[in-house]
Design a protein around this motif. Structure first.
Motif, mmCIF file in Angstrom:
data_model
loop_
_atom_site.group_PDB
_atom_site.id
_atom_site.type_symbol
_atom_site.label_atom_id
_atom_site.label_comp_id
_atom_site.label_asym_id
_atom_site.label_seq_id
_atom_site.Cartn_x
_atom_site.Cartn_y
_atom_site.Cartn_z
ATOM 1 N N GLY A 1 1.868 10.152 3.418
ATOM 2 C CA GLY A 1 0.449 10.485 3.307
ATOM 3 C C GLY A 1 -0.456 10.909 4.565
ATOM 4 O O GLY A 1 1.823 11.793 5.046
ATOM 5 N N VAL A 2 -0.795 11.182 4.818
ATOM 6 C CA VAL A 2 -2.485 11.295 6.347
ATOM 7 C C VAL A 2 -2.709 10.415 6.522
ATOM 8 O O VAL A 2 -3.700 10.686 6.432
ATOM 9 C CB VAL A 2 -2.556 12.709 6.480
ATOM 10 C CG1 VAL A 2 -2.949 13.334 7.831
ATOM 11 C CG2 VAL A 2 -1.366 13.904 5.396
ATOM 12 N N LEU A 3 -2.124 9.667 8.265
ATOM 13 C CA LEU A 3 -2.503 8.962 8.776
ATOM 14 C C LEU A 3 -2.497 10.168 10.744
ATOM 15 O O LEU A 3 -1.432 9.861 10.261
ATOM 16 C CB LEU A 3 -2.416 7.974 8.469
ATOM 17 C CG LEU A 3 -2.668 6.486 9.864
ATOM 18 C CD1 LEU A 3 -4.465 6.524 9.436
ATOM 19 C CD2 LEU A 3 -2.236 5.460 9.602
ATOM 20 N N LEU B 1 3.270 6.643 5.202
ATOM 21 C CA LEU B 1 2.878 5.372 5.037
ATOM 22 C C LEU B 1 2.858 3.896 4.213
ATOM 23 O O LEU B 1 2.910 4.398 2.651
ATOM 24 C CB LEU B 1 1.637 6.077 5.091
ATOM 25 C CG LEU B 1 0.875 6.964 6.144
ATOM 26 C CD1 LEU B 1 -0.783 8.062 5.101
ATOM 27 C CD2 LEU B 1 0.884 6.636 7.216
ATOM 28 N N GLN C 1 -0.306 2.224 1.596
ATOM 29 C CA GLN C 1 -0.683 2.921 1.503
ATOM 30 C C GLN C 1 -0.870 1.836 -0.261
ATOM 31 O O GLN C 1 -0.076 1.552 -0.905
ATOM 32 C CB GLN C 1 -1.747 4.258 1.773
ATOM 33 C CG GLN C 1 -0.006 5.008 0.654
ATOM 34 C CD GLN C 1 -0.138 6.812 1.192
ATOM 35 O OE1 GLN C 1 -1.587 7.486 0.837
ATOM 36 N NE2 GLN C 1 0.817 7.677 1.270
ATOM 37 N N ASP C 2 -2.747 2.076 -0.580
ATOM 38 C CA ASP C 2 -2.467 1.684 -1.734
ATOM 39 C C ASP C 2 -2.736 2.920 -3.177
ATOM 40 O O ASP C 2 -2.470 4.259 -2.239
ATOM 41 C CB ASP C 2 -3.749 0.874 -1.823
ATOM 42 C CG ASP C 2 -5.451 1.202 -1.692
ATOM 43 O OD1 ASP C 2 -5.054 2.752 -1.804
ATOM 44 O OD2 ASP C 2 -6.320 1.255 -2.084
ATOM 45 N N ARG C 3 -2.498 2.609 -3.975
ATOM 46 C CA ARG C 3 -2.799 4.529 -4.593
ATOM 47 C C ARG C 3 -3.903 4.792 -4.662
ATOM 48 O O ARG C 3 -4.214 6.324 -5.349
ATOM 49 C CB ARG C 3 -2.827 3.576 -6.232
ATOM 50 C CG ARG C 3 -3.559 2.708 -6.725
ATOM 51 C CD ARG C 3 -3.108 2.626 -8.267
ATOM 52 N NE ARG C 3 -4.534 1.640 -8.585
ATOM 53 C CZ ARG C 3 -5.651 1.878 -9.030
ATOM 54 N NH1 ARG C 3 -5.641 3.153 -9.823
ATOM 55 N NH2 ARG C 3 -6.768 1.407 -9.971
ATOM 56 N N HIS C 4 -4.412 4.526 -4.111
ATOM 57 C CA HIS C 4 -5.966 5.217 -4.080
ATOM 58 C C HIS C 4 -6.251 6.225 -2.137
ATOM 59 O O HIS C 4 -6.884 7.059 -1.802
ATOM 60 C CB HIS C 4 -7.362 4.563 -3.686
ATOM 61 C CG HIS C 4 -7.664 3.869 -5.392
ATOM 62 N ND1 HIS C 4 -8.320 4.520 -6.435
ATOM 63 C CD2 HIS C 4 -7.296 2.745 -5.609
ATOM 64 C CE1 HIS C 4 -8.424 3.662 -7.164
ATOM 65 N NE2 HIS C 4 -7.965 2.314 -6.997
ATOM 66 N N GLY C 5 -4.600 5.611 -1.589
ATOM 67 C CA GLY C 5 -4.400 6.389 -0.404
ATOM 68 C C GLY C 5 -4.838 5.719 0.510
ATOM 69 O O GLY C 5 -5.598 6.311 1.929
ATOM 70 N N GLN C 6 -5.550 4.396 0.510
ATOM 71 C CA GLN C 6 -6.735 3.369 1.171
ATOM 72 C C GLN C 6 -4.846 2.932 2.301
ATOM 73 O O GLN C 6 -4.596 2.956 1.780
ATOM 74 C CB GLN C 6 -7.694 2.740 0.937
ATOM 75 C CG GLN C 6 -8.580 2.958 0.987
ATOM 76 C CD GLN C 6 -9.634 4.065 0.933
ATOM 77 O OE1 GLN C 6 -10.180 4.076 2.335
ATOM 78 N NE2 GLN C 6 -9.942 4.961 0.414
ATOM 79 N N ILE C 7 -5.154 2.317 3.517
ATOM 80 C CA ILE C 7 -4.199 2.654 4.269
ATOM 81 C C ILE C 7 -4.208 1.106 4.459
ATOM 82 O O ILE C 7 -5.121 0.158 4.502
ATOM 83 C CB ILE C 7 -4.456 2.925 5.919
ATOM 84 C CG1 ILE C 7 -4.508 4.489 5.954
ATOM 85 C CG2 ILE C 7 -3.283 2.344 6.842
ATOM 86 C CD1 ILE C 7 -3.345 5.001 4.875
#
Lengths: 443, 288
Positions: A326-328, A335, A337-343
């Motif tokens: 992902g991107v952070l 990363l 992260q959850d399946r929604h792309g929240q860290i």
């Protein structure tokens, strides 16, 4: 508590022998293969040439920052490109490493640990002997020199365990620059000795309460501050993550660890090590020791992530073993992260590994299979911490203890003439409160 | 705006030329600038934020920016950060924001909607599917804060029919402008301050100097954001630019109406919409 009886439970003798046999067979095959020249150039000529012009290692890395931050990044890139070609810059940095940091750090043959484990010869790369007690100072001094070249008059840094904060505060004291260290409020609480050290060194510690109040939020806050103060401020990033050129730059400055290890091992043993092990959070100490060995295909490289309570528990900091790309913080990498792309929150007993990402070059080295990434749990690290203290008289940082836990698993499976090197990236004085707490001891 | 794609079943019909371009053209004909209020999807809960979204055009919003919550909004100040945290706590996701857009489009076919957010939730959703679902739901434009033009190939190849709105900062070098403008559509979002959202106010003299620099490089409309808080500042913004984006001061109004547990109260929606109305009056009176 199993971790606190003062020793490590050895693996059952039968399992140990089987493992050792399997490994020897494997090892013999690998050794045979590397002694022959590569049949064709199916691999790139060197694994050490990255990143590309976009700051990418394969698909990882890059410059994923808001337009507001782009000028800052470009300025650092240009300054670094100029500095790395300047022999005077290199000379001054090497002088500081020698006379201020105390380099080269020794490569210590850990004889008692070797005998205890009953397999490969264990060597410790003693980064914990550096001034400020960890590898962080190597890259910090170079970055502060760079900041001065750029005419910057204020330094900011983020810190988790406080080691990078202490190193930055130290260099700022030496060069008489004002320094602000962003540190998650949670970490300020659990790393009090380092907070006090930074203040003694004249730095201002900014306790970050936004988000989850840990290292990732400290990094967000430092980026926010930098956007608003681009004219006079240099951001001294502590690890091989962030937007390009940081992953490359910090790696280059930390590669002094691997360069020395390579030379020292050749001088002592007349050959390169079979295995090099290092704990990985963001991964600066690991990139530093791995990078000079990337093209030596006979040297197996092992990064050890923090498995916290265990990967399956979800409470860990293992971006590669338990995360996804992902991107952070300006780069594309593995990363949590959850399946929604929240860290998601990282967990590790070691504050220095408690980060939901990993440097992008590690993500690439994982995907191409050059480095093997394993993980060690909190309790394995605690056991290794105590074992090293008792057998070698060296109290390792909890970060380094994760690497040591891997050595404890791996060395017994290796032949006696083989060599395993652990990057002992930091000393554990800062961790004694945490360890005591877990041992149920009050100090 | 790229070519229009055939509409899948159950999807919102695309508007030829695009809603954003049409709206700016209409406003230009009327001789006034655009008010572009921002709301964070799901802040403080889905129903309240949906009611605010629905009410915004009636309160004077010309275009609307919908924030997609993210755990690590590195370009945002404390006000937007906290809005994101409330939204995440209320279950806010990218899919949820798209559902709000679909709902909104049931009774409003013309107000342009722009999604503003960070790249990682889009990557997790899948960039191609995300763009498809944006078109289908009736989203008109995207602002992906941490995707500069150099990294745009993560999403841009799938974004036909969606405007890619780019940020230009006070520190953006003249030499970099062509890169930033290449592939941009809809409008240009000028970041009025050197910093993060909601922390300082834009300076009218700085804006008067900066906007012509962008105008010289593009024909796209220019909207000003990041430092626009009051009706007075919104009015100043549309005197030099084509639109004003207001976020933090509207979120502050919302926060002021929440109860001790951070929940909406009966006055929440009206208070925010009154704020939008006041800004709209400022914008509409600006060029009289």
């Amino acid at each position: 508590m199993g971790c606190c009886d003062g020793g490590v439970t050895p693996p059952p003798p039968q399992a140990k022998t089987l493992l050792a046999r399997a490994f020897r067979a494997n090892h013999a095959r690998e050794t045979a293969a590397v002694n022959k020249p590569l049949p064709n150039a199916s691999r790139p000529n060197s694994l050490r040439s990255g990143p590309d012009a976009r700051g990418r290692f394969g698909d990882f890395g890059g410059r994923f920052v808001a337009e507001t931050l782009m000028p800052n990044i470009t300025e650092v890139q240009e300054a670094y490109d100029a500095a790395r070609k300047d022999p005077e810059f290199d000379r001054e940095w090497r002088r500081l490493l020698k006379d201020y940091v105390g380099r080269p750090s020794p490569l210590w043959f850990a004889e008692r640990l070797t005998n205890h484990l009953g397999g490969a010869k264990v060597y410790l790369k003693r980064e914990e002997l550096n001034h400020t007690g960890a590898h962080k100072i190597n890259a910090v001094l170079a970055q502060i020199m760079l900041a001065r070249r750029m005419g910057k008059t204020r330094i900011i840094a983020e810190t988790g365990a406080g080691q990078h904060g202490v190193a930055t505060a130290t260099a700022c004291a030496l060069f008489d620059l004002p320094c602000t260290v962003f540190m998650g409020a949670t970490d300020v609480e659990r790393q009090k000795p380092n907070v006090f050290r930074m203040k003694l060194l004249g730095a201002e510690v900014n306790a970050v309460t936004s988000g989850s109040a840990t290292l990732k939020d400290a990094m967000n806050e430092a980026l926010r501050y930098w956007v608003a103060n681009v004219q006079d401020t240099y951001y001294c990033i502590g690890t091989v993550a962030g937007p390009a050129p940081y992953p490359q730059m910090v790696r280059d400055f930390q590669s002094v660890i691997g360069d020395e290890t390579r030379e020292q091992c050749l001088a002592i043993e007349g050959r390169l090590p079979d295995v090099v092990v290092c704990a990985v959070g963001g991964g600066s100490s690991a990139m530093g020791i791995f990078h000079p060995f990337l093209d030596d295909s006979e040297v197996k490289l092992v990064g050890v992530e923090a498995a916290g309570h265990g990967i399956e528990s979800g409470a860990h900091a293992a971006a590669i073993n338990g995360g996804s790309p992902g991107v952070l913080h300006g780069n594309k990498t593995y990363l949590l992260q959850d399946r929604h792309g929240q860290i998601t929150e990282a967990h590790s007993i070691s504050a220095g590994l408690d980060y939901p990402g990993i440097g992008p070059e590690h993500s690439w080295l994982h995907e191409i299979g050059r480095v093997e990434y394993t993980a060690a749990t909190d309790s394995e690290a605690l056991e290794a911490f105590q074992l090293c203290s008792k057998l070698e008289g060296i109290i390792p940082a909890l970060e380094s203890a994760h690497g040591l836990a891997e050595v404890i698993k791996r060395a017994p499976t290796m032949p006696k003439e083989s060599i395993i090197v652990l990057n002992l990236s930091g000393r554990g004085d800062k961790d004694i409160f945490t360890v005591a707490h877990h041992m149920g001891v009050e100090i | 705006m790229g070519e229009t794609l055939p509409t899948a079943e159950g999807c919102i019909e695309p508007v030829p030329g695009g809603r954003i371009a049409r709206r700016f053209a209409k406003l230009r004909a009327e001789g006034r600038g655009a008010l572009m209020p921002f709301l964070e999807a799901y802040d403080p809960d889905p129903a309240t934020s949906m009611a605010i979204l629905r009410g915004m055009p009636g309160a004077g919003a010309d275009l609307i920016e919908i924030g997609v919550p993210f755990t690590d909004p590195a370009a945002d100040g404390p006000t937007v950060q906290k809005a994101g945290q409330r939204a995440l706590k209320a279950g806010g996701t990218l899919a949820g924001a798209l559902a709000m857009v679909r709902d909104f489009r049931r009774d409003d076919e013309s107000t342009p909607l722009v999604l503003m957010g960070y790249l990682n939730p889009i990557l997790a959703y899948g960039p191609e599917r995300f763009c498809e679902d944006c078109r289908c739901s009736g989203v008109d434009g995207l602002i992906i804060v941490d995707m500069p033009p150099e990294e745009a190939d993560e999403v841009q190849p799938f974004a036909q029919g969606l405007d890619m709105i780019r940020l230009v900062a006070p520190t953006t070098l003249e030499s970099r402008l062509p890169t930033v403008l290449d592939g941009a559509s809809g409008f240009i979002y000028y970041v009025a301050i050197t910093g993060i959202t909601g922390t300082r106010s834009a300076d009218a003299a700085d804006l008067a100097a900066a906007i012509p620099r962008i105008r010289a490089a593009t024909d796209l409309p220019v909207a000003i954001g990041f430092g626009v808080r009051t009706p007075q500042q919104a009015a100043e913004a549309v005197q030099v630019a084509d639109g004003a984006v207001v976020a933090s001061s509207l979120i502050e109004i919302l926060v002021g109406t929440l109860d001790e547990e951070g929940r909406a109260t009966p006055g929440t929606v009206r208070a925010v919409l009154d704020g939008v109305r006041a800004l709209a009056e400022g914008v509409r009176g600006a060029r009289d």
